[in-house]
Design a protein around this motif. Structure first.
Motif, short mmCIF file in Angstrom:
data_model
loop_
_atom_site.label_atom_id
_atom_site.label_comp_id
_atom_site.label_asym_id
_atom_site.label_seq_id
_atom_site.Cartn_x
_atom_site.Cartn_y
_atom_site.Cartn_z
N VAL A 1 -4.58 -4.59 -12.87
CA VAL A 1 -5.35 -3.40 -13.07
C VAL A 1 -5.07 -2.35 -12.02
O VAL A 1 -5.18 -1.08 -12.29
CB VAL A 1 -6.88 -3.65 -13.02
CG1 VAL A 1 -6.95 -4.73 -14.31
CG2 VAL A 1 -7.17 -4.29 -11.81
N ASN A 2 -4.40 -2.84 -10.72
CA ASN A 2 -4.05 -2.13 -9.84
C ASN A 2 -2.84 -1.44 -9.64
O ASN A 2 -2.30 -1.03 -8.55
CB ASN A 2 -4.55 -2.61 -8.37
CG ASN A 2 -3.97 -4.08 -8.17
OD1 ASN A 2 -3.44 -4.34 -9.01
ND2 ASN A 2 -4.30 -4.47 -7.01
N SER A 3 -2.17 -1.76 -10.81
CA SER A 3 -0.72 -1.38 -10.90
C SER A 3 -0.40 0.24 -11.24
O SER A 3 -1.58 0.83 -11.79
CB SER A 3 0.18 -2.10 -11.80
OG SER A 3 0.48 -3.29 -11.23
N VAL A 4 0.64 0.94 -10.98
CA VAL A 4 0.75 2.16 -11.41
C VAL A 4 0.72 2.08 -13.07
O VAL A 4 0.85 1.58 -13.85
CB VAL A 4 2.09 2.91 -11.07
CG1 VAL A 4 3.30 1.85 -11.80
CG2 VAL A 4 2.22 4.29 -11.31
N ASP A 5 0.15 3.49 -13.43
CA ASP A 5 -0.07 3.78 -14.83
C ASP A 5 1.04 3.93 -15.52
O ASP A 5 2.16 4.81 -14.98
CB ASP A 5 -1.06 5.08 -15.00
CG ASP A 5 -1.15 5.41 -16.48
OD1 ASP A 5 -1.20 4.73 -17.29
OD2 ASP A 5 -1.40 6.70 -16.63
N CYS A 6 1.22 3.31 -16.60
CA CYS A 6 2.73 3.36 -17.34
C CYS A 6 3.15 4.73 -17.97
O CYS A 6 4.10 4.88 -18.70
CB CYS A 6 2.62 2.19 -18.41
SG CYS A 6 1.58 2.36 -19.78
N TYR A 7 1.72 5.62 -18.04
CA TYR A 7 2.16 7.03 -18.65
C TYR A 7 2.39 8.00 -17.63
O TYR A 7 2.32 9.25 -18.00
CB TYR A 7 0.98 7.24 -19.62
CG TYR A 7 1.20 6.24 -20.95
CD1 TYR A 7 2.03 6.59 -22.03
CD2 TYR A 7 0.25 5.27 -21.29
CE1 TYR A 7 2.36 5.48 -22.88
CE2 TYR A 7 0.32 4.46 -22.14
CZ TYR A 7 1.60 4.53 -23.03
OH TYR A 7 1.67 3.79 -23.94
N ASN A 8 2.15 7.35 -16.44
CA ASN A 8 2.82 8.51 -15.27
C ASN A 8 4.08 9.06 -15.79
O ASN A 8 4.99 8.27 -16.05
CB ASN A 8 3.02 7.68 -14.01
CG ASN A 8 3.44 8.29 -12.91
OD1 ASN A 8 4.46 8.85 -12.85
ND2 ASN A 8 2.70 8.15 -11.56
N PRO A 9 4.25 10.20 -15.45
CA PRO A 9 5.55 10.92 -15.96
C PRO A 9 6.81 10.47 -15.24
O PRO A 9 7.92 10.40 -15.90
CB PRO A 9 5.42 12.60 -15.42
CG PRO A 9 3.96 12.59 -15.26
CD PRO A 9 3.36 11.35 -14.81
#
Length: 241
Positions: A128-136
Motif C-alpha cells: 500500500v505504500n508503493s507509488v501509485d500506478c497512475y502517476n504520469p
C-alpha cells in the motif's frame, strides 16, 4: 478549444489525491495514447496538435503552446489523453503473480508493468505504500502496458500468511535462480529499490532465490533488471515443461 477548467483539471492530475477524487489519469504521446484507445478503458478527452484523432468524439484540437502548457514532458509529443481509472479487477491466483514491496520509483514501476506484459504476467500486487500506478511517470514508462496488466494494492502480510499460495522472494541471500524449480502458480516477491525487503516481510518468506553474480565488484542489480531476469527464467522453465 481547450478551456481554463480543462487545463486546471489536467494539471491537477499530477497529484494522487486529485486522481483519486476525479477518477481520471493522464497519458501522453502517440504510442501510449493509441494503446489505451485500443483498450477497454473509457476515454474522457484527447487533446492533440495532430488531426490524426479528429474523428474521435472527444477530440479537442490544440496548438503547440497549449500542449506545452498541459504536458508533464520536457518535450511534448503530439497528444495528451485523459482516461478513466478502471475499477479494480479480481486477482487471478491461478496464475503467476508479481508482488512488489515499497516500490517508490515511478520509472521502475512503469518498466516492471511493461516487463510483466511482455512475459505474460497479468497481475501485479503492490504494498500500500508503493507509488501509485497512475502517476504520469508510471503510465509513461509502461508504454501502454498499464491497460493490459492489473495492478492491486494491499498489505502483503495477508498474502504471506495465506497458506494457499506458493511464495518465493528474490533476495541476495537465496538459492541460485537456475536451481529453483518454478511452478505455473506462485507469487514472486521483489523488494524496494534501495532497502530490499522489510524485516516483517523477509522473516515470513521461506523460499528465496538469487540471481547469481559473476563479479563481486557489482553490489546489486536495478530492480527492473532483476524482474526481467527472474521472469525470463520462469518462462523458460514453464514453456519447457
Amino acid at each position: 478549444m481547450i478551456t481554463k477548467n480543462q487545463i486546471k483539471l489536467i494539471k491537477s492530475l499530477k497529484s494522487k489525491k486529485n486522481r483519486k477524487q476525479s477518477g481520471f489519469f493522464v497519458a501522453e504521446g502517440d504510442k501510449i495514447v493509441d494503446e489505451l484507445l485500443k483498450s477497454d478503458l473509457d476515454t474522457v478527452n484527447i487533446f492533440s496538435i495532430s488531426e490524426k484523432y479528429k474523428n474521435l468524439n472527444n477530440y479537442i484540437s490544440i496548438n503547440s503552446t497549449q500542449l506545452k502548457q498541459i504536458s508533464n514532458l520536457k518535450s511534448p509529443n503530439n497528444v495528451l489523453g485523459i482516461f478513466k481509472i478502471p475499477a479494480n479487477k479480481e486477482i487471478d491466483f491461478n496464475l503467476n503473480i508479481v508482488a512488489l514491496e515499497e516500490i517508490n520509483d515511478p520509472g521502475n514501476l512503469g518498466t516492471i508493468i511493461r516487463l510483466c506484459d511482455w512475459f505474460g504476467i497479468k497481475n501485479i500486487i503492490c504494498s500500500v505504500n508503493s507509488v501509485d500506478c497512475y502517476n504520469p511517470k508510471v503510465v509513461q514508462s509502461s508504454m501502454g502496458s498499464i491497460c493490459r496488466v492489473s495492478i492491486s494494492y494491499m498489505e502483503l502480510d495477508n498474502l504471506i500468511s495465506n497458506n494457499n499460495y506458493k511464495i518465493v522472494a528474490a533476495d541476495l541471500n537465496g538459492k541460485k535462480l537456475r536451481e529453483y524449480v518454478f511452478s505455473k502458480k506462485q507469487i514472486i516477491f521483489f523488494g524496494s529499490e534501495s532497502n530490499g525487503f522489510s524485516q516483517k516481510v523477509s522473516s515470513k518468506i521461506k523460499d528465496k532465490i538469487t540471481i547469481e553474480r559473476f563479479n563481486d565488484h557489482v553490489e546489486s542489480l536495478n530492480l527492473a533488471s532483476s524482474v526481467a531476469i527472474v521472469l525470463s527464467e520462469l518462462n523458460n522453465q514453464i514453456i519447457g515443461k
